[in-house]
Design an enzyme around this catalytic site. Structure first.
Site, PDB file in Angstrom:
ATOM      1  N   TYR A   1      -7.067  14.905  -8.768  1.00 43.34           N
ATOM      2  CA  TYR A   1      -5.866  14.331  -9.475  1.00 43.34           C
ATOM      3  C   TYR A   1      -4.846  15.206  -9.992  1.00 43.34           C
ATOM      4  CZ  TYR A   1      -3.514  11.247 -13.125  1.00 43.34           C
ATOM      5  OH  TYR A   1      -2.770  10.635 -13.974  1.00 43.34           O
TER       6      TYR A   1
ATOM      7  N   SER B   1       1.685  13.973 -14.798  1.00 42.90           N
ATOM      8  CA  SER B   1       0.676  13.835 -15.776  1.00 42.90           C
ATOM      9  C   SER B   1       0.411  15.166 -16.377  1.00 42.90           C
ATOM     10  CB  SER B   1      -0.806  13.723 -14.787  1.00 42.90           C
ATOM     11  OG  SER B   1      -1.801  13.758 -15.922  1.00 42.90           O
TER      12      SER B   1
ATOM     13  N   ASP C   1       0.849  -1.145  -0.009  1.00 40.57           N
ATOM     14  CA  ASP C   1      -0.041  -0.060   0.147  1.00 40.57           C
ATOM     15  C   ASP C   1       0.860   1.222   0.076  1.00 40.57           C
ATOM     16  OD1 ASP C   1      -1.551   2.021   0.409  1.00 40.57           O
ATOM     17  OD2 ASP C   1      -2.472   1.233   2.246  1.00 40.57           O
TER      18      ASP C   1
ATOM     19  N   LYS D   1      -0.842  15.406  -9.084  1.00 39.83           N
ATOM     20  CA  LYS D   1       0.201  15.376  -9.906  1.00 39.83           C
ATOM     21  C   LYS D   1       1.302  16.492  -9.926  1.00 39.83           C
ATOM     22  CE  LYS D   1      -0.640  11.246 -11.208  1.00 39.83           C
ATOM     23  NZ  LYS D   1       0.446   9.835 -11.081  1.00 39.83           N
TER      24      LYS D   1
END
Length: 259
Positions: A153, A140, A61, A157
């Site tokens: 998200y 990203s 994890d 990033k």
């Protein structure tokens, strides 16, 4: 040029499928001892078996500091060092800023950006004792351009970008021979992306336009495209490169405003 990573030890997180699996496969084919990590144990074991060549799976994890400590201790004990760390594991969910929840936001940050902090924090001392190496953090295009349906998200990033550049400067000042870089793909044809795209269509968040889909496909990355860049940054071919943000997006990030 083959066998660019012979004798080196590499960790790839989120390697049970998608980009992580492609990364691990290519690094292994170039001679690296690869440790694949993922929370999906069944797929992870299967992935390591597919790669062969001594590839090892470790259930992990990435948001757990205890798991990172256990992983690094295992690598040190069994392989005696670490040369390459690919922080690839990430999750994605669609929700705009109004509909995202604090719980969802925090979950994304834990898995996507806290994991990179933990990985570098615990891997760097072992990499230093090994004589240096390369840290490759998967960011990203969302960290550079706006993504209205993915604020959590995108923020996670972008955090990876700032963290990586800071660590690159730290490693330069320490003269520990560790390089740190980020890769910024645009859309990648992975199971995760296909699943989120299907769910968004089912929820009515996006309309399927065949013409636009065909246009998007022209610059969509395959996992192997990203893996080739990971190999470059892992190898001595990039030995003078650190602290960069490398887009892998067919220029879609810079051309998007002009479409």
């Amino acid at each position: 040029m083959a066998n660019r990573l012979t004798g080196r030890v590499a960790i790839v997180t989120g390697a049970a499928r998608g980009v992580g699996f492609a990364d691990a496969s290519l690094l292994s084919s170039e001679g690296a001892q690869v440790i694949l990590t993922d929370v999906n144990e069944a797929l992870g074991v299967e992935a390591a078996e597919k790669i062969g060549n001594g590839a090892k799976f470790f259930r992990h994890d990435v948001s757990s500091e205890a798991d990172w400590k256990s992983l690094i201790a295992m690598v040190d004990e069994q392989f005696g060092g670490l040369n390459v760390l690919v922080n690839n594991a990430a999750i994605l969910q669609a929700a705009d800023i109004v509909n995202e929840t604090l719980e969802g936001w925090q979950r994304i940050q834990r898995v996507n950006s806290d994991s990179v902090f933990l990985g570098m924090k615990h891997a760097i001392p072992l990499m230093e004792r090994t004589g240096g190496g390369s840290i490759i953090n998967m960011s990203s295009s969302a960290a550079i351009s706006g993504q209205s349906m993915f604020p959590a998200y995108s923020a996670s990033k972008a955090a990876i970008c700032g963290l990586t550049r800071s660590v690159a400067v730290y490693c330069h000042q320490k003269k520990n021979n560790i390089r740190c870089n980020t890769i910024h793909p645009d859309g990648i044809m992975t199971p995760m992306m296909m699943e989120i795209g299907q769910k968004m269509a089912e929820d009515g968040l996006v309309a399927v336009d065949p013409v636009k889909a065909e246009q998007a496909a022209s610059y969509t990355c395959a996992p192997e495209d990203v893996a080739a860049v990971v190999l470059f940054l892992a190898s001595d071919d990039s030995k003078r490169i650190s602290g960069i943000q490398l887009p892998v997006d067919s220029s879609s990030t810079i051309t998007a405003p002009y479409q």
